[in-house]
Design a protein around this motif. Structure first.
Motif: not given
Ligand code: ATP
Ligand code: PRP
Length: 211
Positions: A13-14, A16-17, A93-95, A160, A180-181, A211
């Motif tokens: 996940r991390i 990719n995001e 990201i990854a929220r 999520d 989030s990250s 973004s």
């Protein structure tokens, strides 16, 4: 001063995001961690490497300087008990949310509440702030099973879409934190490599704000 920068990141996940954020800084890994068995990934930037580690290990690599920077979930950072890293930027990201969840048809609990989680420290602090003593059962995954099988009364886990809770007959009863990250930076590297790191932070902040 070494002009090399190492960034610790977990695959999945991390990773990719984070790819689009890194690409906006013109940092593109030469290999896909889902394909290669290599744990050090070169990028198109001669001096920037990514190292692939477990999500929970990212702060350790960064604190000890084995990586100059890293990307870690706030859940992992809240749980981490090390001596500290800088956390200059929320990458958004990854929220998800960290919640306390209970069976939909909650039974009355006699005695101390039993809570299953992999976030033992965060859970202890959460209940301590409420002045409640609970029994915490450490698990490494599939927390949603614990109430179903009577191992615990409630769980603390990430949510999520809510699909995993729902599929196991659970409902959120309280939000513990918005997750989030974050970009994290080794304290010594922030000083020694500031000419490299500062512009990266500035550019990343601009990309995140756009973004
Ligand atoms: P480890 O491999 O160390 O056990 P993990 O399996 O939790 O870690 P991932 O599932 O890739 O690793 O999660 C990495 C991070 O992504 C978490 O720390 C959290 O910040 C975030 N995250 C986890 N689950 C979700 C989700 N369902 N939606 C959005 N973000 C999530
Ligand atoms: C995470 C988390 C929950 C699930 C929540 O697990 O631990 O089980 O996501 O997401 P949802 O609300 O969208 O259903 P993950 O998918 O990362 O599996 P793992 O932790 O077992 O690897």
């Amino acid at each position: 001063m070494s002009d090399n920068i190492t960034i610790a990141i977990s695959k999945g996940r991390i990773f990719n995001e984070a790819l689009p954020l890194l690409a906006a800084l013109n940092i593109r890994p030469k290999m896909d961690p889902d394909v290669t068995r290599k744990l050090i990934l070169a990028t198109n930037q001669r001096n920037i490497k990514l190292i692939i580690v477990r999500a929970t290990d990212v702060p350790t690599y960064v604190e000890y300087g084995a990586a100059d920077m890293g990307i870690a979930g706030k859940d992992v950072l809240m749980e981490y008990t090390g001596n500290g890293v800088y956390e200059p930027l929320d990458l958004q990201i990854a929220r998800c949310k960290m919640v306390l969840a209970a069976p939909k048809e909650s039974k009355k609990v006699n005695g101390r509440l039993r809570v299953a989680t992999k976030y033992v420290n965060t859970t202890r602090n959460y209940f301590a702030d409420l002045g409640r003593q609970v029994e915490i059962i450490k698990l490494y995954g599939s927390m949603e099973l614990a109430p179903v099988l009577g191992l615990a009364d409630q769980i603390v886990d990430l949510v999520d879409t809510g699909n995993t809770l729902k599929a196991n007959g659970l409902v959120p009863v309280a939000t513990i934190a918005e997750i989030s990250s974050r970009l994290i930076v080794n304290k010594a590297a922030m000083k020694m490599k500031h000419e490299l790191i500062k512009p990266m932070l500035r550019e990343l902040a601009a990309v995140v704000n756009r973004s």
